[in-house]
Design a protein around this motif. Structure first.
Motif, PDB file in Angstrom:
ATOM      1  N   PRO A 141      32.454  63.920  33.125  1.00  0.00           N
ATOM      2  CA  PRO A 141      31.377  64.346  33.748  1.00  0.00           C
ATOM      3  C   PRO A 141      30.833  64.156  35.238  1.00  0.00           C
ATOM      4  CG  PRO A 141      30.626  63.446  31.513  1.00  0.00           C
ATOM      5  CD  PRO A 141      32.069  63.270  32.049  1.00  0.00           C
ATOM      6  N   VAL A 142      31.423  62.843  35.657  1.00  0.00           N
ATOM      7  CA  VAL A 142      31.301  62.471  36.973  1.00  0.00           C
ATOM      8  C   VAL A 142      32.237  63.621  37.996  1.00  0.00           C
ATOM      9  CG1 VAL A 142      31.650  60.803  38.872  1.00  0.00           C
ATOM     10  CG2 VAL A 142      30.674  60.294  36.552  1.00  0.00           C
ATOM     11  N   LYS A 143      33.578  63.707  37.416  1.00  0.00           N
ATOM     12  CA  LYS A 143      34.679  64.616  38.011  1.00  0.00           C
ATOM     13  C   LYS A 143      34.021  65.874  37.888  1.00  0.00           C
ATOM     14  CE  LYS A 143      38.569  61.920  36.552  1.00  0.00           C
ATOM     15  NZ  LYS A 143      39.827  61.737  35.875  1.00  0.00           N
ATOM     16  N   ARG A 144      33.346  66.497  37.257  1.00  0.00           N
ATOM     17  CA  ARG A 144      32.572  67.578  37.352  1.00  0.00           C
ATOM     18  C   ARG A 144      31.673  67.745  38.448  1.00  0.00           C
ATOM     19  NH1 ARG A 144      33.680  68.011  31.686  1.00  0.00           N
ATOM     20  NH2 ARG A 144      31.491  67.128  31.296  1.00  0.00           N
ATOM     21  N   ILE A 145      30.812  66.717  38.616  1.00  0.00           N
ATOM     22  CA  ILE A 145      29.777  66.606  39.248  1.00  0.00           C
ATOM     23  C   ILE A 145      30.488  66.620  40.845  1.00  0.00           C
ATOM     24  CG2 ILE A 145      28.074  65.130  40.252  1.00  0.00           C
ATOM     25  CD1 ILE A 145      27.354  64.214  37.746  1.00  0.00           C
ATOM     26  N   VAL A 185      28.347  61.322  47.724  1.00  0.00           N
ATOM     27  CA  VAL A 185      29.281  60.550  48.533  1.00  0.00           C
ATOM     28  C   VAL A 185      30.372  59.961  47.855  1.00  0.00           C
ATOM     29  CG1 VAL A 185      29.206  58.920  50.492  1.00  0.00           C
ATOM     30  CG2 VAL A 185      27.257  60.499  50.141  1.00  0.00           C
ATOM     31  N   LEU A 186      31.661  60.092  48.417  1.00  0.00           N
ATOM     32  CA  LEU A 186      32.960  59.243  47.712  1.00  0.00           C
ATOM     33  C   LEU A 186      33.081  58.054  48.540  1.00  0.00           C
ATOM     34  CD1 LEU A 186      35.248  62.257  47.130  1.00  0.00           C
ATOM     35  CD2 LEU A 186      33.290  61.538  45.550  1.00  0.00           C
ATOM     36  N   SER A 187      33.458  56.924  47.791  1.00  0.00           N
ATOM     37  CA  SER A 187      33.631  55.692  48.519  1.00  0.00           C
ATOM     38  C   SER A 187      35.085  54.932  48.041  1.00  0.00           C
ATOM     39  CB  SER A 187      32.414  54.678  48.637  1.00  0.00           C
ATOM     40  OG  SER A 187      32.848  53.447  49.196  1.00  0.00           O
ATOM     41  N   ALA A 188      35.654  54.344  48.995  1.00  0.00           N
ATOM     42  CA  ALA A 188      36.832  53.486  48.585  1.00  0.00           C
ATOM     43  C   ALA A 188      36.418  52.319  47.960  1.00  0.00           C
ATOM     44  CB  ALA A 188      37.854  53.672  49.552  1.00  0.00           C
ATOM     45  N   LEU A 189      35.071  51.812  48.066  1.00  0.00           N
ATOM     46  CA  LEU A 189      34.789  50.528  47.845  1.00  0.00           C
ATOM     47  C   LEU A 189      34.320  50.577  46.133  1.00  0.00           C
ATOM     48  CD1 LEU A 189      32.470  49.115  50.410  1.00  0.00           C
ATOM     49  CD2 LEU A 189      34.938  48.663  50.159  1.00  0.00           C
ATOM     50  N   VAL A 235      20.434  57.420  44.764  1.00  0.00           N
ATOM     51  CA  VAL A 235      19.740  57.395  43.528  1.00  0.00           C
ATOM     52  C   VAL A 235      20.740  56.772  42.333  1.00  0.00           C
ATOM     53  CG1 VAL A 235      19.218  59.045  41.730  1.00  0.00           C
ATOM     54  CG2 VAL A 235      18.888  59.714  43.973  1.00  0.00           C
ATOM     55  N   ALA A 236      22.067  56.605  42.866  1.00  0.00           N
ATOM     56  CA  ALA A 236      22.993  56.286  41.653  1.00  0.00           C
ATOM     57  C   ALA A 236      24.319  55.736  42.305  1.00  0.00           C
ATOM     58  CB  ALA A 236      23.177  57.009  40.655  1.00  0.00           C
ATOM     59  N   VAL A 237      24.972  54.730  42.104  1.00  0.00           N
ATOM     60  CA  VAL A 237      26.430  54.345  42.198  1.00  0.00           C
ATOM     61  C   VAL A 237      27.210  54.331  40.859  1.00  0.00           C
ATOM     62  CG1 VAL A 237      27.874  52.930  43.583  1.00  0.00           C
ATOM     63  CG2 VAL A 237      25.556  53.010  44.378  1.00  0.00           C
ATOM     64  N   ILE A 238      28.031  55.301  40.758  1.00  0.00           N
ATOM     65  CA  ILE A 238      28.760  55.396  39.468  1.00  0.00           C
ATOM     66  C   ILE A 238      30.313  55.452  39.725  1.00  0.00           C
ATOM     67  CG2 ILE A 238      26.895  56.497  38.096  1.00  0.00           C
ATOM     68  CD1 ILE A 238      27.916  59.222  38.790  1.00  0.00           C
ATOM     69  N   GLY A 239      31.149  54.999  38.675  1.00  0.00           N
ATOM     70  CA  GLY A 239      32.284  55.092  38.779  1.00  0.00           C
ATOM     71  C   GLY A 239      32.978  56.289  38.751  1.00  0.00           C
ATOM     72  N   PRO A 240      34.097  56.890  39.324  1.00  0.00           N
ATOM     73  CA  PRO A 240      34.657  58.153  39.185  1.00  0.00           C
ATOM     74  C   PRO A 240      35.549  58.616  38.153  1.00  0.00           C
ATOM     75  CG  PRO A 240      36.099  56.953  40.828  1.00  0.00           C
ATOM     76  CD  PRO A 240      34.938  55.942  40.031  1.00  0.00           C
ATOM     77  N   GLU A 241      35.728  57.771  36.924  1.00  0.00           N
ATOM     78  CA  GLU A 241      36.715  57.953  36.038  1.00  0.00           C
ATOM     79  C   GLU A 241      36.295  59.027  34.960  1.00  0.00           C
ATOM     80  OE1 GLU A 241      35.432  54.890  36.419  1.00  0.00           O
ATOM     81  OE2 GLU A 241      36.747  54.474  37.970  1.00  0.00           O
ATOM     82  N   LYS A 271      41.813  55.628  47.509  1.00  0.00           N
ATOM     83  CA  LYS A 271      41.493  56.163  46.040  1.00  0.00           C
ATOM     84  C   LYS A 271      39.792  56.042  46.019  1.00  0.00           C
ATOM     85  CE  LYS A 271      41.941  54.967  41.427  1.00  0.00           C
ATOM     86  NZ  LYS A 271      42.609  53.949  40.392  1.00  0.00           N
ATOM     87  N   THR A 272      39.260  56.889  45.557  1.00  0.00           N
ATOM     88  CA  THR A 272      37.751  56.970  45.170  1.00  0.00           C
ATOM     89  C   THR A 272      37.554  55.995  44.101  1.00  0.00           C
ATOM     90  OG1 THR A 272      37.363  59.286  46.101  1.00  0.00           O
ATOM     91  CG2 THR A 272      35.923  58.276  44.847  1.00  0.00           C
ATOM     92  N   ARG A 273      36.502  54.873  44.355  1.00  0.00           N
ATOM     93  CA  ARG A 273      36.302  53.892  43.434  1.00  0.00           C
ATOM     94  C   ARG A 273      34.830  53.799  43.091  1.00  0.00           C
ATOM     95  NH1 ARG A 273      40.344  49.390  45.581  1.00  0.00           N
ATOM     96  NH2 ARG A 273      42.022  50.226  44.329  1.00  0.00           N
ATOM     97  N   ALA A 274      33.943  54.836  43.845  1.00  0.00           N
ATOM     98  CA  ALA A 274      32.664  55.031  43.506  1.00  0.00           C
ATOM     99  C   ALA A 274      32.190  56.102  44.083  1.00  0.00           C
ATOM    100  CB  ALA A 274      31.975  53.946  44.231  1.00  0.00           C
ATOM    101  N   VAL A 275      31.200  56.629  43.261  1.00  0.00           N
ATOM    102  CA  VAL A 275      30.566  58.082  43.709  1.00  0.00           C
ATOM    103  C   VAL A 275      28.997  57.710  43.991  1.00  0.00           C
ATOM    104  CG1 VAL A 275      29.971  60.195  42.812  1.00  0.00           C
ATOM    105  CG2 VAL A 275      32.208  59.309  42.498  1.00  0.00           C
ATOM    106  N   LEU A 276      28.384  58.201  44.766  1.00  0.00           N
ATOM    107  CA  LEU A 276      27.194  57.685  45.310  1.00  0.00           C
ATOM    108  C   LEU A 276      26.305  59.204  45.100  1.00  0.00           C
ATOM    109  CD1 LEU A 276      28.855  55.681  47.118  1.00  0.00           C
ATOM    110  CD2 LEU A 276      26.636  55.184  48.228  1.00  0.00           C
ATOM    111  N   MET A 277      25.278  59.202  44.325  1.00  0.00           N
ATOM    112  CA  MET A 277      24.489  60.206  44.217  1.00  0.00           C
ATOM    113  C   MET A 277      23.248  60.168  44.935  1.00  0.00           C
ATOM    114  SD  MET A 277      26.401  61.797  41.941  1.00  0.00           S
ATOM    115  CE  MET A 277      25.120  63.005  41.645  1.00  0.00           C
ATOM    116  N   MET A 278      23.074  61.078  46.141  1.00  0.00           N
ATOM    117  CA  MET A 278      21.885  61.090  46.921  1.00  0.00           C
ATOM    118  C   MET A 278      20.799  61.819  46.372  1.00  0.00           C
ATOM    119  SD  MET A 278      23.645  58.851  48.778  1.00  0.00           S
ATOM    120  CE  MET A 278      22.624  58.654  50.345  1.00  0.00           C
ATOM    121  N   ASP A 279      19.595  61.649  46.897  1.00  0.00           N
ATOM    122  CA  ASP A 279      18.399  62.195  46.664  1.00  0.00           C
ATOM    123  C   ASP A 279      18.370  63.611  47.188  1.00  0.00           C
ATOM    124  OD1 ASP A 279      17.897  61.524  49.182  1.00  0.00           O
ATOM    125  OD2 ASP A 279      15.712  60.677  48.676  1.00  0.00           O
ATOM    126  N   SER A 280      19.251  63.775  48.148  1.00  0.00           N
ATOM    127  CA  SER A 280      19.245  65.080  48.746  1.00  0.00           C
ATOM    128  C   SER A 280      20.196  66.108  48.056  1.00  0.00           C
ATOM    129  CB  SER A 280      19.891  65.112  50.199  1.00  0.00           C
ATOM    130  OG  SER A 280      21.352  64.495  50.120  1.00  0.00           O
TER     131      SER A 280
END
Length: 86
Positions: free
Chosen positions: A30-34, A65-69, A21-27, A52-61
């Protein structure tokens, strides 16, 4: 059967491109709370392999998902998959 499009999110980890659904930065706070809420509800998937987490993926489910990319890298891969399909 429907064509399953996958995107690599680093270190051999792959997710379904259609489910993102979205690819967002973790900084931001609000994202940290999610991420924390997802951890508490057992909906967090840490695919950063201890880095280090560099991207947060929000899935439709509802999974997170945390990613280092970096977000830009994942976005480029998603766009490349989309262009190749069209």
């Amino acid at each position: 059967m429907k064509n399953l499009e996958l995107v690599s999110i680093g270190f051999g980890n792959i997710v379904s491109a259609a489910r993102i659904v979205a690819v967002i930065g973790p900084e931001s706070a609000p994202v940290k709370r999610i991420v924390q809420d997802a951890r508490e509800h057992r909906l967090l998937i840490d695919a950063s392999c201890g880095r280090k987490t560099r991207a947060v993926l929000m899935m439709d489910s509802g999974h997170v998902v945390l990613s280092a990319l970096q977000t830009e890298t994942i976005a480029r891969r998603l766009c490349a998959d989309y262009r190749a399909e069209g």
